[in-house]
Motif scaffolding. Structure first.
Motif, PDB file in Angstrom:
ATOM      1  N   LYS A   1      10.891  22.447  12.025  1.00  0.00           N
ATOM      2  CA  LYS A   1      10.408  23.682  11.402  1.00  0.00           C
ATOM      3  C   LYS A   1       8.886  23.684  11.295  1.00  0.00           C
TER       4      LYS A   1
ATOM      5  N   ASP B   1      14.210  31.250   8.658  1.00  0.00           N
ATOM      6  CA  ASP B   1      14.625  29.866   8.867  1.00  0.00           C
ATOM      7  C   ASP B   1      13.459  28.899   8.740  1.00  0.00           C
ATOM      8  N   VAL B   2      12.282  29.293   9.244  1.00  0.00           N
ATOM      9  CA  VAL B   2      11.157  28.360   9.295  1.00  0.00           C
ATOM     10  C   VAL B   2      10.436  28.256   7.963  1.00  0.00           C
TER      11      VAL B   2
END
Length: 776
Positions: free
Chosen positions: A288, A429-430
């Motif tokens: 990430k 998500d990141v």
């Protein structure tokens, strides 16, 4: 079967269901059941509250205090500390000794406390003898449960059984009436664990935590793939600012463990000042962080509400409270596929007065939470109509709390994000941000579909804590470095240690964020062990449960400070809280006095136990504040509120109905079959309920059957009481099992695999052995 009996059975079924599911706290379920019993006329008001003044409740309360006095004065520590010296490195001798020591302590103190006091010694012994702690923690818990069956005061089911007999005008069981049979099943359990059980226990250190140094813990908690370094450029604007000021890592979820500056290497703290050229050793999701750094420098800035251009028509906002019984409660937004299910965008979640607006997909919705969302009017109405959803407010003003959190991310010209979709941007998500909409020209488009295409010149509207926005700006300056080894976790002045959430911990149900854990204790949480697996993601917002194990890193003096906190059990024998060893003779003397008063018949058990507890407090072995804390009030209230169920079962005829049913089924096969039926029933109830309520429910049936079949009630009651303590098949059947679950790295399947054969063996022994000492 009459209407009265049917009504009582219906109430009991509902109570058992609530006990098993814990949709309500078990003690509250017992209270509400008691209220229904009163208003339905099953018990009188005077009978309803006799449980709170019963000898059984006074005995339990007093034993909690006597046992805690043995703990706080170091008596239990001394016994546990001698285990390795006595048994050496033999796994067989160690297992036998652990179970026997836990059993001896549990005979006169709370089973859970006996396990808690021995856990640090077990965690320390395991690596010394080359064993995984998973080979020892379950035998420790089982030994404590078995040891509780050896005396009247060792476990609540025994105390309640004696009370129920006394209420019937029968001579109650005495202190050591349970001892012959209890010792026999203790020996059987130890032999089983030494032979069959040992082969069924999970093997290998990868299954459970150990205290074998930082490297071993790093492997167990799977940190080896999460350690990497970040480098600050020489001209970084972060230079001269402290780590706390930069909020570095807040958005990307990584933790700065240490700082390397030239040849120097020191532990990272909030007050650590950064300099250009520093190398930061961090723990986090490397993929990430690398992906974020691969995004062209995103321009993230705050936006005032007045600056937001015209809103798209047909879009509204709501504030929904999650009510009791809501289907969405207990699940994360990701698990619910919330966006696809309702078509709305969640921008924030209020939990216990705290607003969360980042990493929302991983947030577990709980009863009482308030969800702030935007979407099309028809989608919001569908969400508000969901069972268990309470509409608190409607309109964009319902989202007023988010005004201070509005930010925009400007997509640079030529960015790879242009032409992609909102979902494809992976901002959620990141960096954990939810895209609320897109500012496009003079219009703001809210609640767009995930497949909406990002165009050149767009600004992505997000709701985020200002510190997260600051963190993104800070993180954008760093450069990805090398993967680092586990040795970076260890330093002369720091250690890694494992802790378990203690019984009756105030931390249960709260998150590390809510506890202000790092600020309060000066320790960094690296991972959590739950259900046989480590948890790394969004650790600060995971609600702690009883039995969880936490992996912490920090200065050794801070670890010693944590060891004195009753909310956590530090699994290291070198970092334990100071004990009042000078008061140990008084604690032991009070216990001996209790035994003598009962053994000589001078006083009944509840008077003897209360006397011992009072003398322990008078002598200073325990303070009054500590006494209030160590008493397991939930168990006290549960037993007190459930005891009147016995009156209701007898008066309504429910006990007679069940007795007739069991007698017609098993009575013709003889008294052994009747005993076996009651023992199996008691054991099954105890796997989901506490043992004490199981005894309360079955005691009236025992008395009715004994009268119906002309049998002595003593063997039947003894069998029911001991079977109610045979709780080995699930981690939830006894809190001692739950306490070691995280520390031993166990899953529910492990308890089922190891505990089921043991339960069957003990039940068979009870059927054969009880009539030997208590004839029919």
């Amino acid at each position: 079967m009459t209407l009265t009996i049917g009504g009582l059975f219906a109430l009991l079924v509902v109570m058992v269901y609530l006990f098993l599911t814990e949709k309500l706290p078990v003690d509250l379920t017992a209270f509400l059941g008691l209220v229904v019993l009163i208003f339905a006329g099953y018990v009188t008001p005077d009978e309803a509250f006799q449980g709170f003044s019963s000898p059984a409740v006074m005995t339990m309360l007093s034993v909690f205090i006597v046992g805690a006095a043995l703990l706080e004065t170091g008596v239990a520590d001394i016994i546990g500390g001698q285990i390795h010296r006595l048994v050496g490195d033999s796994e067989a001798r160690l297992l036998i000794t652990l179970m026997l020591v836990a059993g001896v302590l549990s005979a006169f103190m709370n089973n859970i406390a006996a396990v808690a006091v021995l856990m640090p010694a077990v965690a320390s012994l395991a690596p010394r003898v080359g064993l995984s702690p998973s080979r020892l923690f379950m035998p420790l818990a089982f030994g404590a449960i078995l040891g509780g069956t050896t005396t009247l005061v060792g476990t609540p089911p025994n105390i309640v059984a004696a009370q129920m007999m006394s209420d019937r005008g029968l001579e109650p069981f005495q202190l050591f009436d349970f001892t012959p049979i209890g010792l026999a099943i203790m020996a059987l359990g130890t032999l089983y664990m030494l032979t069959v059980g040992k082969r069924l226990l999970p093997a290998g250190t990868i299954r459970g935590p150990a205290s074998g140094g930082g490297k071993g813990l790093a492997e167990i908690y799977q940190l080896q793939d999460r350690l990497f370094s970040l480098r600050l450029p020489e001209d970084a604007t972060l230079g001269g600012r402290t780590l706390a000021e930069t909020r570095l890592g807040n958005a990307l979820g990584f933790k700065v463990l240490s700082i390397q500056r030239g040849s120097e290497h020191f532990v990272a703290e909030g007050s650590s000042q950064l300099q250009g050229g520093d190398v930061l050793v961090v723990d986090g999701d490397a993929a990430k962080v690398r992906e974020f750094l691969g995004m062209e420098r995103l321009d993230v800035r705050r936006m005032e509400v007045d600056s937001v251009p015209g809103l798209s028509p047909g879009v509204d906002g709501v504030r929904i409270r999650v009510a009791s019984g809501a289907a969405i409660a207990g699940n994360t937004l990701r698990e619910l596929a919330f966006r696809n299910r309702f078509g709305v965008v969640v921008l924030g979640i209020y939990h216990r007065g705290q607003l969360f607006s980042e990493h929302l997909a991983e947030q577990t919705l709980r009863v009482g939470d308030e969800v702030l969302a935007v979407g099309r009017t028809e989608d919001l109405e569908r969400f508000a109509a969901e069972p268990g959803s309470e509409l608190v407010d409607r309109g964009l003003m319902a989202l007023a709390e988010l005004q201070e959190r509005l930010s925009v991310i400007r997509v640079p010209d030529g960015s790879s994000l242009i032409g992609g979709t909102i979902q494809g941007s992976r901002l959620g998500d990141v960096v954990g941000l939810t895209v609320a909409g897109i500012v496009r020209g003079d219009q703001t488009l809210l609640a767009l579909a995930p497949d909406e295409t990002i165009q050149q010149g767009d600004c992505l509207l997000v709701a985020a804590d200002p510190t997260v926005v600051q963190s993104l700006g800070s993180a954008a300056e760093v450069e990805f470095g090398d993967v680092v080894g586990e040795e970076s976790l260890e330093a002369d002045e720091t250690s890694m240690v494992e802790v378990a959430v203690a019984p009756r911990s105030a931390a249960e149900g709260r998150t590390l964020y809510e506890l202000e854990f790092t600020h309060r204790y000066g320790l960094l949480a690296l991972a959590l062990w739950r259900g046989g697996h480590p948890v790394h993601a969004d650790l600060a917002h995971v609600a702690l449960r009883f039995g969880d194990a936490l992996l912490l890193r920090g200065p050794q003096e801070r670890i010693r400070k944590l060891a004195s906190d009753a909310d956590f059990v530090v699994l290291s024998d070198t970092d334990q809280a100071q004990r009042r060893t000078g008061k140990a003779p008084f604690a032991v003397g009070a216990l001996v006095l209790m035994v003598l008063l009962v053994a000589t018949g001078v006083q009944p058990i509840h008077v003897a136990a209360f006397t011992a507890a009072s003398l322990s407090l008078l002598a200073g072995a325990l303070t009054m504040k500590e006494a209030y804390r160590v008493i397991e009030w939930r168990a006290i209230f549960l037993v007190a509120a459930v005891l009147p169920v016995g009156f209701a079962m007898e008066r309504s005829g429910a006990a007679g109905f069940l007795a007739d049913t069991v007698a017609s089924t098993a009575g013709s096969a003889g008294p052994y079959a009747v005993l076996a039926a009651l023992i199996v029933l008691a054991s099954l109830l105890s796997q989901g309920l506490d043992g004490a309520p199981a005894v309360v429910l079955l005691a009236p049936v025992v008395f009715e059957m004994a009268e119906l079949l002309q049998l002595s009630p003593y063997p039947l009651m003894m069998g029911v009481s001991l079977a109610a303590s045979a709780a080995f098949m699930t981690p939830f059947s006894h809190k001692a099992n739950l306490l070691v679950m995280g520390a031993g790295g166990y899953s529910s399947r492990d308890y089922l695999r190891v505990g089921t054969p043991l339960t069957l063996l003990i039940l068979a022994m009870l059927v054969l052995l009880v009539p030997v000492f208590f004839p029919f």
